[in-house]
Design an enzyme around this catalytic site. Structure first.
Site, PDB file in Angstrom:
ATOM      1  N   CYS A  70       0.840  -1.205   0.000  1.00 20.71           N
ATOM      2  CA  CYS A  70       0.000   0.000   0.000  1.00 20.71           C
ATOM      3  C   CYS A  70       0.870   1.248   0.000  1.00 20.71           C
ATOM      4  O   CYS A  70       1.619   1.497   0.949  1.00 20.71           O
ATOM      5  CB  CYS A  70      -0.921   0.003   1.215  1.00 20.71           C
ATOM      6  N   CYS A 215      -6.298   5.995  -3.487  1.00 20.15           N
ATOM      7  CA  CYS A 215      -5.470   4.794  -3.580  1.00 20.15           C
ATOM      8  C   CYS A 215      -4.123   5.145  -4.202  1.00 20.15           C
ATOM      9  O   CYS A 215      -4.058   5.506  -5.385  1.00 20.15           O
ATOM     10  CB  CYS A 215      -6.177   3.724  -4.405  1.00 20.15           C
TER      11      CYS A 215
END
Length: 288
Positions: A70, A215
């Protein structure tokens, strides 16, 4: 039995991220994350665990709850570390992180502003990018597969995004989660006219399916896709529900060879959370 969890909650482009500072065995990550992420608890889109890295050149290791990579969580940890050492206003520093989901060291450049941290982060480079046409739920669907070592992103160009398309994206994410064996599946619905991305992230290990507000890794994949499509370097601000993230993707004769993203992080909370270790919770779809 109640267990105490020492945590920090960060806001990278509204992709709300919890970082856990207390030490826990990896087999407990899923249960802890499911509790912390739930609406009736600390509430966030993802959870990472801060560990000591075995790589001398890395300042810390970040292990995401589902073993995924991430980019926004990397920014969050870099901002937290800068805060911990007392980085002065307008001061900057470079932090190297060892992160789950990639063998590459992630380099984070952090600059402190008044109430936030501006971050620039190197991102994993895709192993392969390819365009494919499939028949899915009685419709012809053109998509671009952006494949990494341990996760996969699907870029689908859309205009006038509707509920039916979002439902199909959810079904596709779960199907790929069953068949592909990756730690994370991302369905990135991208409008090339408005330069807006709506990211759906599925982590099979947690059964976590979330329409994210922002994101980082998805932004990197859209940048890689655009560079691959144009066969040239791309610098693009990608709009998302929680704000914009900047991506730069370098291109040469061998393909995409370097990707960075830039965004901002605010540290919004820290403290102690309490979870019931006797409960095993599962994470279902969350519309944000």
């Amino acid at each position: 039995m109640k267990q105490e969890i020492d945590f920090i909650k960060c806001n990278p482009t509204q992709n709300m991220t919890i970082l856990v500072r207390t030490d826990h065995a990896a087999e407990h990550y899923s249960g802890i994350a499911s509790s912390l992420m739930s609406y009736d608890h600390v509430y966030a889109e993802q959870v990472g665990f801060i560990k000591r890295s075995r790589r001398q050149e890395a300042a810390a290791r970040l292990e995401m709850a589902g073993g995924e990579f991430c980019g926004n969580a990397c920014m969050a940890l870099a901002a937290h570390m800068a805060s911990e050492i007392g980085l002065e206003k307008q001061g900057s520093m470079k932090i190297k992180l060892d992160v789950s989901g990639t063998d590459d060291l992630i380099v984070c450049h952090v600059k402190r502003q008044e109430h936030r941290y501006d971050c620039r982060v190197t991102m994993p480079v895709p192993q392969q990018i390819e365009r494919r046409m499939i028949t899915f739920e009685a419709m012809e669907l053109e998509m671009v597969i952006v494949r990494y070592a341990e996760f996969i992103h699907i870029v689908i160009e859309v205009q006038d995004l509707d509920d039916l398309m979002k439902q199909r994206a959810q079904h596709l994410a779960r199907l790929l989660g069953i068949t592909m064996g990756d730690t994370m599946i991302g369905i990135l619905l991208y409008d090339p006219v408005t330069k807006e991305m709506t990211p759906l992230i599925y982590v099979p290990k947690l059964d976590s399916l979330i329409w994210e507000r922002g994101c980082g890794s998805g932004t990197a994949s859209v940048g890689a896709y655009l560079a691959w499509h144009r066969q040239s370097e791309v610098t693009q601000s990608i709009k998302q529900p929680g704000g914009a993230i900047m991506v730069t993707a370098q291109w040469n004769a061998e393909g995409v060879n370097d990707i960075t993203i830039e965004g901002t992080v605010e540290i919004v909370a820290c403290g102690t959370a309490f979870i019931d270790t006797s409960l095993e919770q599962s994470r279902s779809i969350v519309e944000v």
